[in-house]
Scaffold this active site. Sequence first.
Site, mmCIF file in Angstrom:
data_model
loop_
_atom_site.group_PDB
_atom_site.id
_atom_site.type_symbol
_atom_site.label_atom_id
_atom_site.label_comp_id
_atom_site.label_asym_id
_atom_site.label_seq_id
_atom_site.Cartn_x
_atom_site.Cartn_y
_atom_site.Cartn_z
ATOM 1 N N LEU A 102 5.084 6.916 -7.421
ATOM 2 C CA LEU A 102 6.166 5.595 -7.625
ATOM 3 C C LEU A 102 7.529 6.088 -7.824
ATOM 4 C CD1 LEU A 102 7.054 2.316 -7.563
ATOM 5 C CD2 LEU A 102 6.737 2.740 -10.173
ATOM 6 N N TYR A 103 8.526 5.720 -6.751
ATOM 7 C CA TYR A 103 9.879 6.506 -6.539
ATOM 8 C C TYR A 103 10.443 5.200 -7.295
ATOM 9 C CZ TYR A 103 7.505 10.840 -4.855
ATOM 10 O OH TYR A 103 6.146 11.292 -4.699
ATOM 11 N N SER B 292 -4.322 -1.666 -16.047
ATOM 12 C CA SER B 292 -5.118 -1.914 -15.943
ATOM 13 C C SER B 292 -5.885 -3.118 -15.867
ATOM 14 C CB SER B 292 -5.793 -0.683 -17.283
ATOM 15 O OG SER B 292 -6.816 -0.145 -16.782
ATOM 16 N N GLY C 257 4.309 11.811 -14.935
ATOM 17 C CA GLY C 257 5.539 12.648 -14.175
ATOM 18 C C GLY C 257 6.617 12.076 -13.837
ATOM 19 N N TYR D 137 -14.102 2.009 -18.107
ATOM 20 C CA TYR D 137 -12.745 1.916 -19.025
ATOM 21 C C TYR D 137 -12.566 3.204 -19.804
ATOM 22 C CZ TYR D 137 -9.104 -1.182 -21.386
ATOM 23 O OH TYR D 137 -8.616 -1.857 -22.189
ATOM 24 N N LYS E 218 -9.565 5.352 -20.268
ATOM 25 C CA LYS E 218 -8.808 6.026 -21.163
ATOM 26 C C LYS E 218 -8.654 7.374 -21.828
ATOM 27 C CE LYS E 218 -6.211 1.658 -20.786
ATOM 28 N NZ LYS E 218 -4.749 1.728 -20.300
ATOM 29 N N TYR F 150 0.925 16.260 -21.308
ATOM 30 C CA TYR F 150 2.499 16.442 -20.893
ATOM 31 C C TYR F 150 3.035 16.812 -21.979
ATOM 32 C CZ TYR F 150 2.867 15.667 -16.305
ATOM 33 O OH TYR F 150 2.195 15.591 -14.433
ATOM 34 N N THR G 290 -7.057 -8.527 -29.049
ATOM 35 C CA THR G 290 -5.805 -9.002 -28.551
ATOM 36 C C THR G 290 -5.687 -10.587 -28.345
ATOM 37 O OG1 THR G 290 -4.415 -7.171 -29.126
ATOM 38 C CG2 THR G 290 -3.353 -9.248 -28.689
ATOM 39 N N ARG H 149 -12.909 -12.497 -21.093
ATOM 40 C CA ARG H 149 -13.339 -12.397 -22.841
ATOM 41 C C ARG H 149 -14.174 -13.357 -23.753
ATOM 42 N NH1 ARG H 149 -8.243 -7.977 -22.736
ATOM 43 N NH2 ARG H 149 -7.142 -9.029 -21.345
HETATM 44 N N1 UDP Z 1 -18.632 -12.757 -25.223
HETATM 45 C C1 UDP Z 1 -19.683 -13.407 -26.436
HETATM 46 N N2 UDP Z 1 -19.412 -14.477 -25.456
HETATM 47 C C2 UDP Z 1 -18.734 -14.764 -24.203
HETATM 48 C C3 UDP Z 1 -17.744 -13.519 -24.021
HETATM 49 C C4 UDP Z 1 -17.517 -12.605 -25.237
HETATM 50 O O1 UDP Z 1 -20.916 -13.742 -26.340
HETATM 51 O O2 UDP Z 1 -18.368 -15.649 -23.766
HETATM 52 C C5 UDP Z 1 -18.659 -11.669 -26.822
HETATM 53 C C6 UDP Z 1 -19.675 -10.154 -26.213
HETATM 54 O O3 UDP Z 1 -20.354 -9.747 -26.220
HETATM 55 C C7 UDP Z 1 -18.862 -9.052 -27.290
HETATM 56 C C8 UDP Z 1 -17.643 -10.143 -27.740
HETATM 57 O O4 UDP Z 1 -18.115 -10.668 -27.556
HETATM 58 O O5 UDP Z 1 -19.522 -8.595 -28.372
HETATM 59 C C9 UDP Z 1 -16.597 -10.235 -27.578
HETATM 60 O O6 UDP Z 1 -16.671 -9.955 -25.756
HETATM 61 P P1 UDP Z 1 -15.057 -8.964 -25.330
HETATM 62 O O7 UDP Z 1 -15.439 -9.435 -23.909
HETATM 63 O O8 UDP Z 1 -14.199 -10.332 -25.516
HETATM 64 O O9 UDP Z 1 -14.421 -7.389 -25.107
HETATM 65 P P2 UDP Z 1 -15.248 -6.620 -25.689
HETATM 66 O O10 UDP Z 1 -14.615 -6.510 -26.929
HETATM 67 O O11 UDP Z 1 -16.444 -6.434 -25.625
HETATM 68 O O12 UDP Z 1 -13.640 -5.239 -25.616
#
Ligand code: UDP
Length: 322
Positions: free
Chosen positions: A62-63, A76, A103, A146, A150, A160, A176, A187
């Site tokens: 990207l410039y 990500s 960079g 992932y 990271k 760097y 978070t 999540r």
């Molecule tokens: N989890 C769960 N039910 C859901 C989604 C996630 O029991 O519908 C659990 C998952 O197995 C993990 C924790 O919640 O132990 C947090 O999962 P998340 O996907 O939020 O992020 P992680 O901390 O694993 O990156």
Amino acid sequence: MKRVLITGAAGFLGSHLADRFLLEGYNVIAVDNLITGSSENISNLQEDGRLSFINHDISKPLYIEEELDGVLHFASPASPVDYLDLPIQTLKVGSLGTHNMLGLSLAKSARFLLASTSEVYGDPEVHPQPEGYCGQVDPVGLRGVYDEAKRFAEAMTMAYHRYHGLETRIVRIFNTYGPRMRPEDGRVVSNFIVQALRGEPLTIYGDGSQTRSFCYVDDEIEGIFRLFNSNRTEPTNIGNPDEYTIVELADLIIEEIGSDSEIESLPLPEGDPNVRQPDISVAMEVLDWEAITPLRDGLKKTIPYFKNLVESMDARARTLAD
Ligand code: UDP
């Protein structure tokens, strides 16, 4: 006027960070390829005139013409569901994307901040996790796409710094939550809130005894902003050490929403860490920072956001069905 470039700026954390830098008087160049981000997250910010948006995949170079004071690399896929769906893109943005943004920082003499993750600790054998713990990650496990991206990104950032003398910062972000998470990102907080609002069963993976420590987004952004402005080069944990089992989280969300949802047990995904809790002694000492929002208060601020979203999604689905 100062200017920062934020990658992943249309995502959950990136968009909150853009808010914060605008509030502090910066111009913001927001970069995102919108594969997991949403332009709605920054549409109101674009009216400001100090935020410009570039739709770009930063795994390609990207410039930028303008001078930059900072590059904050937040692009990500970040939820397990997303990075398992997009494994190659996740590896590319963490490796090639980080290299490209380093960079760019070097060319602009801009301070670089990498959004890293508690996932670098993998399924930890040390609890809580201090920054000095090197982690337990299976490079060929499903989550390796992932975690290793990271870990590579951190190594590249330090290279760097050491080789080019670039000013760098590395934040290790723990779970978070808050407004602008995607309802379908998979999540646990977004899943449980949406399920409880709809009266559907809350899907607990495994026996729900695994733990996470949940940080409200405003606290997380405050910690990241302080780290950016500090002199600390080494990785720094930013998270809320208040630790809950997944069963406890489900109960709390059901109670806060007043839902009659039941619990549904589903298999535990491969490589799901058993425990996670940040040791934030460094952030407390160096940044004078700690999370101040208890989980219950953060949920009270997050639930109304999802309530609006679910109501409009369900209304749209009804209109389409008619
Ligand atoms: N989890 C769960 N039910 C859901 C989604 C996630 O029991 O519908 C659990 C998952 O197995 C993990 C924790 O919640 O132990 C947090 O999962 P998340 O996907 O939020 O992020 P992680 O901390 O694993 O990156």
